[in-house]
Design an enzyme around this catalytic site. Sequence first.
Site, PDB file in Angstrom:
ATOM      1  N   GLY A  49       0.785  -1.137   0.019  1.00 24.39           N
ATOM      2  CA  GLY A  49       0.126   0.067  -0.186  1.00 24.39           C
ATOM      3  C   GLY A  49       0.975   1.143  -0.082  1.00 24.39           C
ATOM      4  O   GLY A  49       2.057   1.107   0.323  1.00 24.39           O
ATOM      5  N   GLN A  54       2.775   9.845   2.033  1.00 22.21           N
ATOM      6  CA  GLN A  54       4.181   9.238   2.023  1.00 22.21           C
ATOM      7  C   GLN A  54       4.932   9.757   0.756  1.00 22.21           C
ATOM      8  O   GLN A  54       5.949   9.924   0.449  1.00 22.21           O
ATOM      9  CB  GLN A  54       4.142   7.774   1.781  1.00 22.21           C
ATOM     10  N   CYS A 102       7.218  -0.727   6.561  1.00 22.45           N
ATOM     11  CA  CYS A 102       6.460   0.541   5.652  1.00 22.45           C
ATOM     12  C   CYS A 102       7.611   0.918   4.803  1.00 22.45           C
ATOM     13  O   CYS A 102       8.870   1.147   5.189  1.00 22.45           O
ATOM     14  CB  CYS A 102       6.114   1.521   6.943  1.00 22.45           C
ATOM     15  N   LEU A 103       7.158   1.459   3.592  1.00 26.49           N
ATOM     16  CA  LEU A 103       8.084   1.844   2.773  1.00 26.49           C
ATOM     17  C   LEU A 103       8.646   3.299   3.279  1.00 26.49           C
ATOM     18  O   LEU A 103       9.705   3.864   2.743  1.00 26.49           O
ATOM     19  CB  LEU A 103       7.375   2.316   1.427  1.00 26.49           C
ATOM     20  N   HIS A 144      -3.199   0.272   8.509  1.00 32.79           N
ATOM     21  CA  HIS A 144      -1.806   0.747   8.098  1.00 32.79           C
ATOM     22  C   HIS A 144      -1.763   2.079   7.183  1.00 32.79           C
ATOM     23  O   HIS A 144      -1.452   2.998   7.855  1.00 32.79           O
ATOM     24  CB  HIS A 144      -0.725  -0.258   7.705  1.00 32.79           C
ATOM     25  N   GLU A 145      -2.618   1.833   6.261  1.00 35.05           N
ATOM     26  CA  GLU A 145      -2.582   2.944   5.175  1.00 35.05           C
ATOM     27  C   GLU A 145      -3.310   4.118   5.554  1.00 35.05           C
ATOM     28  O   GLU A 145      -2.997   5.214   5.689  1.00 35.05           O
ATOM     29  CB  GLU A 145      -2.776   2.374   3.896  1.00 35.05           C
ATOM     30  N   HIS A 148      -1.629   6.504   8.001  1.00 38.03           N
ATOM     31  CA  HIS A 148      -0.599   7.304   7.378  1.00 38.03           C
ATOM     32  C   HIS A 148      -1.472   8.871   7.246  1.00 38.03           C
ATOM     33  O   HIS A 148      -0.852   9.894   7.222  1.00 38.03           O
ATOM     34  CB  HIS A 148      -0.185   6.953   5.946  1.00 38.03           C
TER      35      HIS A 148
HETATM   36 ZN    ZN Z   1       3.371   2.524   5.771  1.00 35.44          ZN
END
Ligand code: ZN
Length: 191
Positions: A49, A54, A102-103, A144-145, A148
């Site tokens: 995701g 981000q 996480c990226l 999680h998404e 953000h």
């Molecule tokens: Zn993340």
Amino acid sequence: MTLRKIAQVGHPILRETARSLTREELASDAVQGFIEDLVATMRDAQGAGLAAIQVYEPIAICAIEVGDNPRYPYKPKVPLTILVNPIIEELGEERFDNYEGCLSVPNIRGLVSRSMRIRIRAWDRDGNDIDEEIVGITAGTYQHEVDHLNGTLFLDRVTDSKTLCTWDAFKRFYEAEFAENVRAIVERVGS
Ligand code: ZN
């Protein structure tokens, strides 16, 4: 289509709250083009995701997709999903422990408690209403998404810092057991 840079932990933008979009903004060429970039960037980075915040756009959009992902070989598949202005409601008390990465948090994973069942309300990329119940591992990805978009990282939700590990350590010491837990959850709740 342009691949975007992904903000890394410590950058203040990751702590901002994303701004909601109107249907008119969503329909604009600028935002529709941005969604193409978001999806391409997620796929290029092999994310499950990616939230707009981000990639330095603090607007309430995130993308989710799980295919054959070498970063997450145990995750159940999720078709490409775009959530606009998403709101999550936790359904029931049941929770599970989810190993997350996480990226925006390079090479770190940790164990996070997530709600087993959620209701998601959002628009899709065309402005159509989404109102669904999502369960299990996929519900963890949604949580999680959407976190953000509220300036929250999974690190904030790691209750035991001893579970923090590199991806290599995860593979060596924790993946087999976690993948077994994932299989049990998928078998029980279907996702
Ligand atoms: Zn993340």
